[in-house]
Design a protein around this motif. Structure first.
Motif, PDB file in Angstrom:
ATOM      1  N   ASP A   1      -7.315  44.680 106.470  1.00 13.84           N
ATOM      2  CA  ASP A   1      -6.780  44.405 105.136  1.00 13.84           C
ATOM      3  C   ASP A   1      -6.202  43.002 104.977  1.00 13.84           C
ATOM      4  OD1 ASP A   1      -7.456  46.996 104.354  1.00 13.84           O
ATOM      5  OD2 ASP A   1      -5.554  47.781 105.127  1.00 13.84           O
ATOM      6  N   GLY A   2      -6.091  42.252 106.040  1.00  8.33           N
ATOM      7  CA  GLY A   2      -5.581  40.891 105.942  1.00  8.33           C
ATOM      8  C   GLY A   2      -4.067  40.811 105.981  1.00  8.33           C
ATOM      9  N   PRO A   3      -3.521  39.742 105.385  1.00 10.80           N
ATOM     10  CA  PRO A   3      -2.074  39.518 105.479  1.00 10.80           C
ATOM     11  C   PRO A   3      -1.261  40.433 104.568  1.00 10.80           C
ATOM     12  CG  PRO A   3      -3.100  37.790 104.196  1.00 10.80           C
ATOM     13  CD  PRO A   3      -4.213  38.663 104.692  1.00 10.80           C
ATOM     14  N   TYR A   4      -0.081  40.750 105.033  1.00  8.34           N
ATOM     15  CA  TYR A   4       0.887  41.504 104.229  1.00  8.34           C
ATOM     16  C   TYR A   4       2.266  41.199 104.771  1.00  8.34           C
ATOM     17  CZ  TYR A   4       1.048  44.808 108.142  1.00  8.34           C
ATOM     18  OH  TYR A   4       1.207  45.377 109.378  1.00  8.34           O
ATOM     19  N   ARG A   5       3.284  41.506 103.976  1.00 10.59           N
ATOM     20  CA  ARG A   5       4.676  41.273 104.403  1.00 10.59           C
ATOM     21  C   ARG A   5       5.390  42.608 104.522  1.00 10.59           C
ATOM     22  NH1 ARG A   5       7.553  36.351 101.555  1.00 10.59           N
ATOM     23  NH2 ARG A   5       8.817  36.584 103.417  1.00 10.59           N
TER      24      ARG A   5
ATOM     25  N   ALA B   1      14.303  38.229 105.868  1.00  8.56           N
ATOM     26  CA  ALA B   1      13.195  38.255 104.903  1.00  8.56           C
ATOM     27  C   ALA B   1      12.038  39.049 105.501  1.00  8.56           C
ATOM     28  CB  ALA B   1      12.752  36.824 104.603  1.00  8.56           C
ATOM     29  N   PRO B   2      11.208  39.641 104.636  1.00  9.68           N
ATOM     30  CA  PRO B   2      10.035  40.349 105.150  1.00  9.68           C
ATOM     31  C   PRO B   2       9.137  39.393 105.937  1.00  9.68           C
ATOM     32  CG  PRO B   2      10.371  40.843 102.821  1.00  9.68           C
ATOM     33  CD  PRO B   2      11.313  39.726 103.185  1.00  9.68           C
ATOM     34  N   LEU B   3       8.698  39.824 107.092  1.00 16.18           N
ATOM     35  CA  LEU B   3       7.865  38.992 107.949  1.00 16.18           C
ATOM     36  C   LEU B   3       6.405  39.104 107.555  1.00 16.18           C
ATOM     37  CD1 LEU B   3       9.469  39.824 111.425  1.00 16.18           C
ATOM     38  CD2 LEU B   3       9.975  37.917 109.888  1.00 16.18           C
ATOM     39  N   LEU B   4       5.649  38.066 107.845  1.00 14.95           N
ATOM     40  CA  LEU B   4       4.214  38.070 107.590  1.00 14.95           C
ATOM     41  C   LEU B   4       3.514  38.806 108.722  1.00 14.95           C
ATOM     42  CD1 LEU B   4       1.835  37.076 105.873  1.00 14.95           C
ATOM     43  CD2 LEU B   4       1.817  35.007 107.304  1.00 14.95           C
ATOM     44  N   GLN B   5       2.731  39.785 108.374  1.00 14.69           N
ATOM     45  CA  GLN B   5       1.936  40.547 109.332  1.00 14.69           C
ATOM     46  C   GLN B   5       0.457  40.382 108.960  1.00 14.69           C
ATOM     47  OE1 GLN B   5       3.336  42.239 111.949  1.00 14.69           O
ATOM     48  NE2 GLN B   5       5.381  41.618 111.279  1.00 14.69           N
ATOM     49  N   TRP B   6      -0.408  40.742 109.894  1.00 16.47           N
ATOM     50  CA  TRP B   6      -1.832  40.599 109.628  1.00 16.47           C
ATOM     51  C   TRP B   6      -2.566  41.820 110.143  1.00 16.47           C
ATOM     52  CZ3 TRP B   6      -3.299  35.852 107.451  1.00 16.47           C
ATOM     53  CH2 TRP B   6      -4.653  35.747 107.133  1.00 16.47           C
TER      54      TRP B   6
END
Length: 199
Positions: free
Chosen positions: A118-122, A109-114
């Motif tokens: 821009d804040g969080p994104y996957r 699954a796409p991982l959560l990045q920060w």
């Protein structure tokens, strides 16, 4: 004396190898008559070409020896699982571990990045360093699908010595190629003649 030859053998794909890349991987080291063998993954450039031809790596992946070694190790573990299945024997724990390690090394699954601005994104990571991990996971998943799916009952080893390839059996055919079938029939005919002559 065993001799490893550099050129690719003039053999068609074994039945089922075009459908299952893991079967194709298992057959990428071929034993030929006369003590010759061919390893299609012997060098990093060959391993890169093999992966590229199957859509598992870009042409310019820059495969290193460590990556080619990982691919060869997975091949041997998949071959071990195929051999256990064909012989109706328990699988070697090391082979199961190797396939499961390859399956779990890559996120599904796409991982959560920060990002600080821009804040969080996957995102699904796939940098160049992970190309081989993704290829190994794809091949391991394919092997697991083959061994647990409806075609598992058709998986068999080529019945012509010294061939070491695997195939999906069609009817009574137990050979990976016409060449191996002809060689097996000739060997049986020779054995019958020798037995008749010795009686």
């Amino acid at each position: 004396m065993d001799e490893t030859v550099a050129e690719e053998p003039d053999l068609p794909s074994a039945p089922g190898a075009e459908q299952y890349p893991s079967l194709d991987l298992a057959n990428s080291a071929v034993v030929l008559p006369g003590g010759r063998s061919v390893d299609l993954l012997a060098a990093p450039a060959q391993a890169n070409r093999w992966l590229t031809e199957r859509g598992l790596a870009p042409v310019d992946a820059g495969m290193r020896e460590m990556c080619a070694t990982q691919l060869r190790v997975l091949r041997e573990q998949i071959r071990s699982l195929f051999a256990s299945h064909v012989a109706a024997l328990p699988a070697l724990p090391a082979a199961l571990t190797a396939v499961n390690d390859a399956l779990t090394k890559v996120p599904t699954a796409p991982l959560l990045q920060w990002d600080d601005e821009d804040g969080p994104y996957r995102v699904t990571p796939h940098p160049v360093t992970e190309i081989v991990d993704h290829a190994l996971a794809t091949l391991a998943s394919d092997a697991a699908d083959l061994l647990t799916g409806p075609d598992a009952a058709r998986l068999t080893a080529c019945g012509s010595t010294p061939c070491n390839r695997y195939l999906l059996r069609h009817g009574r055919r137990h050979w990976c190629s016409t060449r191996c079938g002809d060689r097996a029939r000739a060997a049986r005919a020779y054995a019958r003649r020798a037995q008749a002559g010795g009686s």
